[in-house]
Scaffold this active site. Structure first.
Site, PDB file in Angstrom:
ATOM      1  N   THR A 104       1.038  -1.006   0.003  1.00 55.14           N
ATOM      2  CA  THR A 104      -0.032   0.009   0.053  1.00 55.14           C
ATOM      3  C   THR A 104       0.801   1.249   0.046  1.00 55.14           C
ATOM      4  OG1 THR A 104      -0.080   0.417   2.411  1.00 55.14           O
ATOM      5  CG2 THR A 104      -1.541  -1.305   1.638  1.00 55.14           C
ATOM      6  N   VAL A 158      13.242   2.705  -2.989  1.00 55.33           N
ATOM      7  CA  VAL A 158      13.843   3.992  -3.872  1.00 55.33           C
ATOM      8  C   VAL A 158      14.547   3.205  -5.107  1.00 55.33           C
ATOM      9  CG1 VAL A 158      16.059   5.088  -3.797  1.00 55.33           C
ATOM     10  CG2 VAL A 158      14.992   4.827  -1.894  1.00 55.33           C
ATOM     11  N   LEU A 162      16.487  -0.869  -7.819  1.00 57.13           N
ATOM     12  CA  LEU A 162      18.047  -0.473  -8.398  1.00 57.13           C
ATOM     13  C   LEU A 162      18.905  -0.708  -6.977  1.00 57.13           C
ATOM     14  CD1 LEU A 162      17.476   2.434 -10.765  1.00 57.13           C
ATOM     15  CD2 LEU A 162      18.108   0.180 -11.279  1.00 57.13           C
ATOM     16  N   ASP A 227       7.340  12.566  -3.091  1.00 59.91           N
ATOM     17  CA  ASP A 227       7.956  11.345  -3.233  1.00 59.91           C
ATOM     18  C   ASP A 227       9.428  11.225  -3.372  1.00 59.91           C
ATOM     19  OD1 ASP A 227       7.138   8.432  -3.801  1.00 59.91           O
ATOM     20  OD2 ASP A 227       8.168   8.745  -5.436  1.00 59.91           O
ATOM     21  N   LYS A 231      12.217   9.437  -0.856  1.00 55.14           N
ATOM     22  CA  LYS A 231      13.290   8.477  -1.425  1.00 55.14           C
ATOM     23  C   LYS A 231      14.443   9.182  -0.883  1.00 55.14           C
ATOM     24  CE  LYS A 231      10.693   7.060  -5.327  1.00 55.14           C
ATOM     25  NZ  LYS A 231      10.764   7.012  -6.812  1.00 55.14           N
TER      26      LYS A 231
HETATM   27  N1  LIG Z   1       4.571   2.264  -9.228  1.00 54.29           N
HETATM   28  C1  LIG Z   1       6.072   2.208  -9.014  1.00 54.29           C
HETATM   29  O1  LIG Z   1       6.657   2.583  -9.842  1.00 54.29           O
HETATM   30  C2  LIG Z   1       6.553   1.916  -7.510  1.00 54.29           C
HETATM   31  C3  LIG Z   1       5.401   2.149  -6.601  1.00 54.29           C
HETATM   32  N2  LIG Z   1       5.967   1.945  -5.180  1.00 54.29           N
HETATM   33  C4  LIG Z   1       5.330   1.770  -4.086  1.00 54.29           C
HETATM   34  O2  LIG Z   1       4.277   0.833  -4.169  1.00 54.29           O
HETATM   35  C5  LIG Z   1       3.159   0.760  -3.454  1.00 54.29           C
HETATM   36  C6  LIG Z   1       1.908   0.638  -4.159  1.00 54.29           C
HETATM   37  O3  LIG Z   1       1.634   1.285  -5.141  1.00 54.29           O
HETATM   38  P1  LIG Z   1       0.516   1.085  -6.383  1.00 54.29           P
HETATM   39  O4  LIG Z   1       0.352  -0.377  -6.605  1.00 54.29           O
HETATM   40  O5  LIG Z   1       0.796   2.068  -7.419  1.00 54.29           O
HETATM   41  O6  LIG Z   1      -0.827   1.533  -5.377  1.00 54.29           O
HETATM   42  P2  LIG Z   1      -2.393   1.256  -5.828  1.00 54.29           P
HETATM   43  O7  LIG Z   1      -3.085   2.677  -5.218  1.00 54.29           O
HETATM   44  O8  LIG Z   1      -2.484   0.749  -7.022  1.00 54.29           O
HETATM   45  O9  LIG Z   1      -2.714   0.020  -4.780  1.00 54.29           O
HETATM   46  C7  LIG Z   1      -2.571   0.168  -3.282  1.00 54.29           C
HETATM   47  C8  LIG Z   1      -3.502  -1.137  -2.644  1.00 54.29           C
HETATM   48  O10 LIG Z   1      -3.418  -0.809  -1.352  1.00 54.29           O
HETATM   49  C9  LIG Z   1      -4.713  -0.982  -0.839  1.00 54.29           C
HETATM   50  N3  LIG Z   1      -4.637  -0.402   0.278  1.00 54.29           N
HETATM   51  C10 LIG Z   1      -4.677   1.272   0.541  1.00 54.29           C
HETATM   52  N4  LIG Z   1      -4.772   1.532   1.608  1.00 54.29           N
HETATM   53  C11 LIG Z   1      -5.024   0.209   2.670  1.00 54.29           C
HETATM   54  C12 LIG Z   1      -5.184  -0.069   3.698  1.00 54.29           C
HETATM   55  N5  LIG Z   1      -5.416   0.865   4.789  1.00 54.29           N
HETATM   56  N6  LIG Z   1      -5.520  -1.322   4.229  1.00 54.29           N
HETATM   57  C13 LIG Z   1      -5.413  -2.307   3.158  1.00 54.29           C
HETATM   58  N7  LIG Z   1      -5.198  -1.946   2.024  1.00 54.29           N
HETATM   59  C14 LIG Z   1      -5.175  -0.902   1.616  1.00 54.29           C
HETATM   60  C15 LIG Z   1      -5.499  -0.829  -2.009  1.00 54.29           C
HETATM   61  O11 LIG Z   1      -6.877  -1.441  -1.819  1.00 54.29           O
HETATM   62  C16 LIG Z   1      -4.839  -1.333  -2.946  1.00 54.29           C
HETATM   63  O12 LIG Z   1      -5.098  -2.665  -3.302  1.00 54.29           O
HETATM   64  C17 LIG Z   1       3.277   2.454  -3.005  1.00 54.29           C
HETATM   65  O13 LIG Z   1       3.653   2.519  -1.805  1.00 54.29           O
HETATM   66  C18 LIG Z   1       4.219   3.129  -3.903  1.00 54.29           C
HETATM   67  O14 LIG Z   1       5.050   4.013  -3.618  1.00 54.29           O
HETATM   68  C19 LIG Z   1       7.292   1.837  -5.018  1.00 54.29           C
HETATM   69  C20 LIG Z   1       8.278   1.829  -5.760  1.00 54.29           C
HETATM   70  C21 LIG Z   1       7.920   2.139  -7.349  1.00 54.29           C
HETATM   71  N1  LIG Z   2       6.164   7.413  -8.171  1.00 52.77           N
HETATM   72  C1  LIG Z   2       7.459   6.983  -8.120  1.00 52.77           C
HETATM   73  C2  LIG Z   2       7.484   5.445  -8.387  1.00 52.77           C
HETATM   74  C3  LIG Z   2       7.755   4.596  -7.169  1.00 52.77           C
HETATM   75  O1  LIG Z   2       8.502   4.807  -6.429  1.00 52.77           O
HETATM   76  C4  LIG Z   2       8.242   7.356  -9.145  1.00 52.77           C
HETATM   77  O2  LIG Z   2       7.591   8.000 -10.276  1.00 52.77           O
HETATM   78  O3  LIG Z   2       9.583   7.189  -9.435  1.00 52.77           O
END
Ligand SMILES: NC(=O)C1=CN([C@@H]2O[C@H](COP(=O)(O)OP(=O)(O)OC[C@H]3O[C@@H](n4cnc5c(N)ncnc54)[C@H](O)[C@@H]3O)[C@@H](O)[C@H]2O)C=CC1
Ligand SMILES: N[C@@H](CC=O)C(=O)O
Length: 364
Positions: A104, A158, A162, A227, A231
């Site tokens: 999350t 982060v 990588l 964000d 990081k």
């Molecule tokens: N998209 C990217 O490139 C990257 C993402 N991240 C991190 O990965 C994590 C997930 O990102 P996404 O998948 O894009 O988010 P998303 O919004 O698509 O998914 C979040 C999920 O968490 C659940 N959720 C939210 N609050 C909740 C709670 N209180 N209790 C239980 N479930 C809860 C939602 O129902 C959903 O299933 C974030 O912390 C983001 O910063 C980290 C590195 C890179």
């Molecule tokens: N939102 C971030 C991805 C997750 O850390 C980015 O754009 O680099």
């Protein structure tokens, strides 16, 4: 083992060193929070294809539902208010090594990490809030991890895995922390600014970054620079500079984060960014979103750099971290590669799961 699934891709395999080497009488129980999100569902997919790692996905939880697997299929039911408490109790009762994967972006969930770790439940997470937020929480997380009852892994926070945090931690251990750092840490902002420099509208470029899976659940977290600041905080803490305060300048005003129509205001910036990019191009420069640390002060914000500057060459979701080292002042240490996106992030989380499982195996 994860039950056979309906997915058709080739199964993931893991190197022999991450497989359970000796014992065969237990597997690691997994709980996945955020299984329906972008990263969580990609991870679920990988876990369901997995071979070669003895883990059993017991529980999934998202904002609205929770699901338990007793024999076979996961049965989803609406969430109860004490689900996370029950989760911890049931993992403890099972008497097996257990791991909670937090996919999350919820700050509240990270407050539970110290409790989980203290009770011997490992934590794997791409969620930046616990590691970058309140200093006291950060220290409690690290202190409970150091008790050694269960592993903590957060490489995806982060650069989407990588080898940045590990490099910084090793430099700190060697007594050679970087003298200075310069970095592009946002896949979203690298993509948006590269697109705008090619004539795309700012608002359309943000939407494209969102569609490609680079943005946070709320893209204003990226555009405000928060964000990136998170990081850089994690990096500075890892490198042994926990007290540095980061100055932050965003591409959007912070007020938009709390305005109900904040995300709809992006078109207001289209003309401004078109003008900025045109002027920069004429001057032989590019706009980039830079994170900088000079050994004492740190700042994240938009800056112009010469067109041939390393940060100007980023496209896609490219991240670059350049470290200046005392041991080799003339040759910076660069870490460079895709730093955002669902697939790379899920892959980093998967590797962290495998490492955490290997840690349990070494102890048992
Ligand atoms: N998209 C990217 O490139 C990257 C993402 N991240 C991190 O990965 C994590 C997930 O990102 P996404 O998948 O894009 O988010 P998303 O919004 O698509 O998914 C979040 C999920 O968490 C659940 N959720 C939210 N609050 C909740 C709670 N209180 N209790 C239980 N479930 C809860 C939602 O129902 C959903 O299933 C974030 O912390 C983001 O910063 C980290 C590195 C890179
Ligand atoms: N939102 C971030 C991805 C997750 O850390 C980015 O754009 O680099």
């Amino acid at each position: 083992m994860i039950s056979p699934s309906t997915f058709t891709d080739h199964p993931s395999t893991l190197p022999a060193s991450t497989r359970r080497p000796v014992r065969r009488d237990w597997s690691v129980n997994l709980a996945l929070i955020g299984h329906s999100g972008q990263v969580g569902s990609a991870l679920l997919h990988r876990l369901q294809q997995l071979t070669g790692l003895e883990v059993e996905l017991k529980t999934v939880i998202n904002r609205r539902q929770t699901g338990h697997r007793e024999d076979g299929e996961l049965q989803l039911v609406p969430r109860a208010s004490d689900d996370l408490d029950q989760l911890m109790q049931s993992l403890r009762r099972a008497g097996r090594p257990a791991l909670i994967i937090d996919c999350t972006a919820d700050a509240g969930i990270t407050e539970l990490y110290p409790r989980w770790l203290r009770h011997g439940i490992g934590v794997v997470t791409p969620n930046k809030h616990g590691l970058s937020g309140d200093r006291l929480l950060y220290e409690r997380i690290q202190a409970t991890a150091r008790l050694g009852r269960a592993p903590l892994r957060y490489s995806a926070t982060v650069g989407a895995g990588l080898p940045i945090l590990r490099t910084l931690a090793r430099l700190r251990l060697a007594g050679d922390p970087p003298r200075a750092m310069e970095a592009a840490l946002s896949g979203t902002l690298a993509h948006v600014l590269a697109q705008v420099s090619q004539g795309e509208r700012f608002s359309a470029a943000v939407e494209d970054a969102r569609r490609k899976g680079f943005t946070e659940p709320n893209p204003l977290e990226d555009l405000s620079g928060r964000d990136v600041a998170r990081k850089l905080t994690i990096m500075l803490r890892e490198a042994g500079f926990p007290d540095v305060v980061i100055q932050r300048e965003g591409l959007v005003p912070d007020e938009w984060l709390t305005a109900p129509d904040g995300a709809q205001r992006l078109e207001q910036l289209d003309a401004l960014w078109m003008d900025r990019q045109t002027a920069a191009r004429r001057a032989g420069e590019r706009w980039v979103y830079a994170a900088r640390f000079d050994g004492r002060r740190a700042r994240v914000g938009p800056v112009t750099v010469p067109a041939d500057h390393p940060l100007a060459g980023l496209s896609g979701s490219g991240n670059l971290v350049r470290l200046q080292l005392a041991t080799n002042p003339n040759t910076p240490l660069d870490v460079f590669g895709p730093g955002a996106g669902v697939a790379v992030t899920a892959s980093a989380v998967m590797a962290d799961v495998a490492e955490a499982v290997a840690t349990f195996n070494e102890r048992n």
